[in-house]
Design a protein around this motif. Structure first.
Motif, mmCIF file in Angstrom:
data_model
loop_
_atom_site.group_PDB
_atom_site.id
_atom_site.type_symbol
_atom_site.label_atom_id
_atom_site.label_comp_id
_atom_site.label_asym_id
_atom_site.label_seq_id
_atom_site.Cartn_x
_atom_site.Cartn_y
_atom_site.Cartn_z
ATOM 1 N N THR A 143 75.856 -6.349 75.418
ATOM 2 C CA THR A 143 75.532 -5.050 75.558
ATOM 3 C C THR A 143 74.331 -4.525 75.138
ATOM 4 O O THR A 143 73.804 -3.605 75.621
ATOM 5 N N LYS A 153 77.297 0.063 78.302
ATOM 6 C CA LYS A 153 77.890 0.548 76.885
ATOM 7 C C LYS A 153 79.274 1.502 77.107
ATOM 8 O O LYS A 153 80.171 1.404 76.593
ATOM 9 N N ARG A 212 82.061 1.674 74.404
ATOM 10 C CA ARG A 212 81.150 1.674 73.214
ATOM 11 C C ARG A 212 80.382 3.213 73.489
ATOM 12 O O ARG A 212 79.214 3.261 73.359
#
Length: 434
Positions: free
Chosen positions: A373, A406, A411
């Motif tokens: 990521t 993300k 996240r």
């Protein structure tokens, strides 16, 4: 009397340095960055600007930037039109997007105004801290790759191809041989820590090409050429066009990140950071940088920024703004070497561009390749710049990919408001404005 005044103004004793040491440091810094007085006019001339006028603008913008940094912030940090930013100006904005160089200068000026406002209202730290390190690394590497492709194209080493887009050119032709030879020499001299390696490489290739009849010698010294063709020629109204927003912010972001990284890196090497690891008088240093960019645009050159080569002067003992003032004086003396600058062929500076690209691509080593990521946006930002021929596209696609990956990975907490907003704005631009 003068010695006492210099000691008092620059606080030489407090910084444990002397006038002689600062002069030597200034000379050292100048020799490591003087290549810009040859490279910048060569790059901007390809945008249609008068090369002699840009030469004068380059020397004056560098001198004024160094003076402001030295007298206002009292740091041994030199400024000049930035590499990468000049390439984006010419090959991205003018030749790539089709804007006039006058509008491009307007965009540079506006980016300097925004930078100044961010520095005055102390928003800069919030922005810098909001941008993930991976994107900063990807942007730096992307600029390096962008410089590399420009250098290889200028030399005819990489040429276009209808089937594969790019292919190798005729390596045996003089421009390619001169570029590769200059690059090899610069890299070797830099490894051997020879002062002024880049300038030696550029001048060496120029002398050999003149002796072999591949370029013409225009002389060494003369009165400076007229600045008229570029002075106050910026088109601010053209830069205010909505389609230029991404260009203005590209200039701003690159200058912002480059300046912040240079200031902290150079200051750390010189022991100029305080006990908390922060740089005293940071806002003054940033104001010096932004003011220099605005002044440079008025004079007729691309963004002026702090130079990492300042570290060479600090290594030689420079600790105060007197070092920067000495560099300013040397740039002013350089105004009288316009014929020499005009004698330097494009392929003589191509090797220097390739070497600078190597230095900038080193940021890839600091990326977190174990976290996809973080790694994926680095690669997207870095590759997008040379492949789309635009620093602005690289920055935009880097932000979009970072936010999207993300978010899809769950996240969300790692996304700062600044990154989220910028990613959405960039995505909207591609969807509705391109």
């Amino acid at each position: 009397m003068l010695k006492r005044q210099l000691n008092s103004f620059f606080k030489l004793e407090e910084h444990q340095t002397s006038i002689r040491t600062e002069i030597v440091a200034g000379l050292t810094t100048f020799l490591t960055m003087a290549y810009i007085i040859f490279v910048n006019p060569s790059v901007l001339a390809q945008a249609g600007m008068d090369q002699g006028a840009v030469f004068v603008a380059t020397c004056l913008a560098a001198a004024i930037g160094c003076l402001i940094m030295g007298l206002l912030a009292n740091y041994p940090i030199a400024l000049a039109p930035g590499m990468g930013l000049n390439a984006f100006f010419t090959f991205g904005v003018v030749l790539g997007m089709g804007y006039t160089w006058q509008a491009a200068l307007g965009a540079v000026f506006l980016s300097g105004v925004i930078f100044l406002l961010l520095s005055i209202f102390r928003i800069r730290e919030w922005i810098i801290n909001s941008i993930p390190i991976s994107l900063r690394l990807g942007i730096a590497a992307g600029i390096g790759l962008f410089l590399a492709i420009i250098a290889l194209q200028n030399a005819g080493i990489v040429v276009d191809h209808p089937a594969t887009l790019l292919t190798i050119g005729d390596i045996a032709q003089p421009a390619a041989l001169y570029t590769l030879g200059g690059f090899f020499v610069i890299a070797a001299l830099a490894h051997l820590r020879v002062m002024g390696a880049v300038m030696i490489g550029i001048l060496g290739v120029t002398v050999i090409s003149i002796l072999l009849g591949h370029s013409e010698f225009g002389g060494v010294v003369s009165m400076p050429p007229s600045m008229g063709p570029v002075f106050l020629q910026l088109d601010i109204a053209g830069a205010l066009d909505i389609s230029m927003i991404s260009v203005v912010f590209a200039f701003l972001f690159v200058d912002l990140f480059d300046t912040a990284g240079t200031l902290v890196g150079v200051a750390q090497r010189g022991g100029l950071l305080d006990k908390e690891g922060k740089l005293p008088r940071l806002n003054k240093a940033l104001m010096a940088d932004s003011t220099a960019t605005m002044t440079g645009a008025l004079l007729g050159t691309s963004s002026t920024t702090s130079y990492i080569e300042s570290a060479s002067g600090i290594t030689s003992g420079g600790r105060t703004g007197l070092t920067a003032v000495v560099v300013a004086g040397l740039f002013l003396i350089s105004l009288f070497f316009a014929p020499l600058a005009g004698s330097i062929p494009v392929y003589a500076t191509a090797g220097a561009l390739l070497y600078v690209a190597v230095l900038m691509c080193g940021s890839l080593a600091r990326a977190d390749w174990d976290d996809v990521t973080e790694a994926a946006p680095v690669l997207v930002a870095a590759l997008s710049m040379p492949l789309t021929y635009s620093i602005a596209n690289g920055i935009a696609l880097g932000f979009i990919s970072y936010a999207a990956i993300k978010a899809l990975s769950g996240r969300f907490r790692e996304l700062s408001p600044a990154v989220t907003v910028l990613a959405i704005l960039f995505a909207l631009k591609y969807l509705f404005l391109d």
